[in-house]
Write an enzyme that holds these catalytic residues in place. Structure first.
Site, PDB file in Angstrom:
ATOM      1  N   ARG A  64     -11.333  -0.006   5.623  1.00 44.94           N
ATOM      2  CA  ARG A  64     -12.766   0.030   5.341  1.00 44.94           C
ATOM      3  C   ARG A  64     -13.463   0.735   6.489  1.00 44.94           C
ATOM      4  NH1 ARG A  64     -13.757  -0.185   0.110  1.00 44.94           N
ATOM      5  NH2 ARG A  64     -13.261  -2.182  -0.863  1.00 44.94           N
ATOM      6  N   ALA A  76     -11.164  -4.567  -6.902  1.00 44.29           N
ATOM      7  CA  ALA A  76     -12.586  -4.444  -7.223  1.00 44.29           C
ATOM      8  C   ALA A  76     -12.957  -2.978  -7.378  1.00 44.29           C
ATOM      9  CB  ALA A  76     -13.427  -5.076  -6.116  1.00 44.29           C
ATOM     10  N   GLU A  92      -9.981  -1.871 -13.184  1.00 47.15           N
ATOM     11  CA  GLU A  92      -9.725  -1.881 -11.736  1.00 47.15           C
ATOM     12  C   GLU A  92      -8.424  -2.602 -11.407  1.00 47.15           C
ATOM     13  OE1 GLU A  92     -11.083  -0.255  -9.279  1.00 47.15           O
ATOM     14  OE2 GLU A  92     -12.720   0.596 -10.437  1.00 47.15           O
ATOM     15  N   GLU A  96      -5.473  -0.520  -9.601  1.00 42.80           N
ATOM     16  CA  GLU A  96      -5.129  -0.837  -8.218  1.00 42.80           C
ATOM     17  C   GLU A  96      -3.800  -1.565  -8.059  1.00 42.80           C
ATOM     18  OE1 GLU A  96      -8.409  -2.707  -6.185  1.00 42.80           O
ATOM     19  OE2 GLU A  96      -9.731  -0.989  -6.568  1.00 42.80           O
ATOM     20  N   GLU A 140      -8.204   6.255  -2.776  1.00 37.63           N
ATOM     21  CA  GLU A 140      -7.847   4.871  -2.488  1.00 37.63           C
ATOM     22  C   GLU A 140      -6.415   4.797  -1.979  1.00 37.63           C
ATOM     23  OE1 GLU A 140     -10.059   1.716  -5.326  1.00 37.63           O
ATOM     24  OE2 GLU A 140      -8.624   3.002  -6.352  1.00 37.63           O
TER      25      GLU A 140
END
Length: 179
Positions: A64, A76, A92, A96, A140
């Protein structure tokens, strides 16, 4: 009208991005004074607490940037305009972690930071998981892990997990399921 309600007077747009927009509103306070409110608009988001058959939580760890470190969270993502929150949560989770659940139950909504951040976050719990290949977004970089539910609760209470959506979903599930 509430005796604490502020009245909108004017708006100055500051920024429009892919995820958020920022504006400054001038408001009239109930006491007759004027003030400014800095507002970050967000389309809303979803988070999903996925429990496997052994009550392990599917988590994702990602870097992050804002906090300069890796953080452990539940899957999320943001809502697309007009998207159904339950469908977004399932999307999601699948993207993920590769998981698809037999059941997806709502855990309610939270307002992450209502002082300035206009996001509503929809929480869900998933069970009866089936696994396929994960398909994270291009930007991601995720590490998927299964952590025992009780360990998640311990880490939250010890302050080792501070992500608000993860804390809220795990503790709501703890109370609802009496795990």
């Amino acid at each position: 009208m509430s005796d604490m309600q502020e009245i909108f007077l004017s708006r100055e747009d500051k920024f429009h991005g892919r995820v958020v927009s920022v504006h400054v509103d001038q408001v009239l306070l109930p006491n007759g004074h004027q003030s400014f409110r800095e507002v970050v608009d967000h389309n809303g988001g979803v988070a999903i607490l996925a429990l496997d058959d052994d009550n392990n939580v599917l988590t994702v760890t990602q870097y992050r940037y804002v906090f300069g470190r890796e953080m452990l969270e539940i899957p999320a993502g943001k809502l697309e305009t007009g998207e159904d929150p339950a469908s977004a949560a399932l999307r999601e989770l699948r993207e993920e972690t590769g998981a698809t659940p037999d059941e997806c139950l709502p855990l309610g909504t939270i307002l992450p930071s209502p002082g300035c951040y206009g996001e509503t976050l929809h929480l869900y719990m998933a069970r009866g998981l089936h696994f396929g290949a994960a398909q994270p977004d291009e930007d991601e970089l995720l590490r998927v892990e299964r952590i025992p539910f009780d360990e998640m609760v311990r880490r939250i209470l010890a302050g080792k997990i501070m992500d608000g959506k993860t804390v809220a979903a795990v503790l709501k599930a703890k109370l609802l399921l009496n795990l």
